[in-house]
Design an enzyme around this catalytic site. Structure first.
Site, mmCIF file in Angstrom:
data_model
loop_
_atom_site.group_PDB
_atom_site.id
_atom_site.type_symbol
_atom_site.label_atom_id
_atom_site.label_comp_id
_atom_site.label_asym_id
_atom_site.label_seq_id
_atom_site.Cartn_x
_atom_site.Cartn_y
_atom_site.Cartn_z
ATOM 1 N N GLU A 97 5.893 -9.091 16.471
ATOM 2 C CA GLU A 97 5.588 -9.011 17.677
ATOM 3 C C GLU A 97 6.078 -10.695 17.928
ATOM 4 O O GLU A 97 6.144 -11.756 19.426
ATOM 5 C CB GLU A 97 4.163 -8.927 18.036
ATOM 6 N N ARG B 103 0.469 -1.206 0.328
ATOM 7 C CA ARG B 103 0.167 -0.322 -0.359
ATOM 8 C C ARG B 103 0.972 1.298 -0.271
ATOM 9 O O ARG B 103 0.203 2.616 -0.793
ATOM 10 C CB ARG B 103 -0.975 0.338 0.864
#
Length: 177
Positions: free
Chosen positions: A99, A62
């Site tokens: 993460e 994007r």
């Protein structure tokens, strides 16, 4: 120009996407409205016009949507940063931790140079992991990272902290989820 256009009106919020508990900010309504899309490019161009930008970098996918027209407007090169195995020429990579796991980004070895002044563009600043990896790729080429630009910033996730003091310019802020 459309300085008064409220870009938030063109962002659709979709709860529980891509998983429960996430409130997704969908940019496709903005992209479908030429006036709003043009306002984004105009505002970014105005901010960077006098900063002598020579290259605009963006991580897929994007970020490409906003980075390519910005590069054209600034008379700068557009440099795609992609996932491993997507670029056809010799690449340099940066591996980084997420993460839950790790990821890598690559760019062509001849993309940017030590005398380049770059802006790194993405659609959304959340935790900052992807953009900090892009900053590292640019730094390894000894280019000057002038700024990082975003359509949307989720300020409550503190992604700016991973920008290593880099200037951050975002057009839409969400201070709470």
């Amino acid at each position: 120009m459309n300085e008064k256009l409220d870009l938030k009106n063109y962002i659709r919020e979709i709860p529980d996407f891509p998983k429960p508990g996430i409130l997704f900010r969908d940019i496709t309504p903005l992209l479908a409205e030429p006036t709003a899309f043009q306002a984004v490019i105009d505002r970014l161009t105005d901010y960077y016009r006098d900063k002598q930008i020579t290259a605009v970098l963006a991580a897929e996918a994007r970020g490409f949507i906003f980075a390519a027209p910005l590069a054209l407007a600034l008379g700068a090169r557009f440099i795609p940063i992609r996932k491993p195995g997507k670029l056809p020429f010799e690449t340099k990579a940066f591996h980084y931790e997420l993460e839950y796991g790790s990821d890598s980004l690559e760019m062509h070895t001849d993309s940017i140079h030590s005398d380049d002044r770059v802006v790194i563009v993405d659609d959304l600043l959340a935790t900052g992991g992807t953009i900090s990896a892009c900053i590292e790729l640019a730094n390894h080429s000894q280019a000057e990272v002038v700024s990082c630009a975003f359509l949307i910033e989720l300020a409550f996730l503190n992604g700016r902290k991973k920008m290593n003091g880099c200037d951050v310019y975002s057009l839409i802020h969400y201070d709470a989820e």
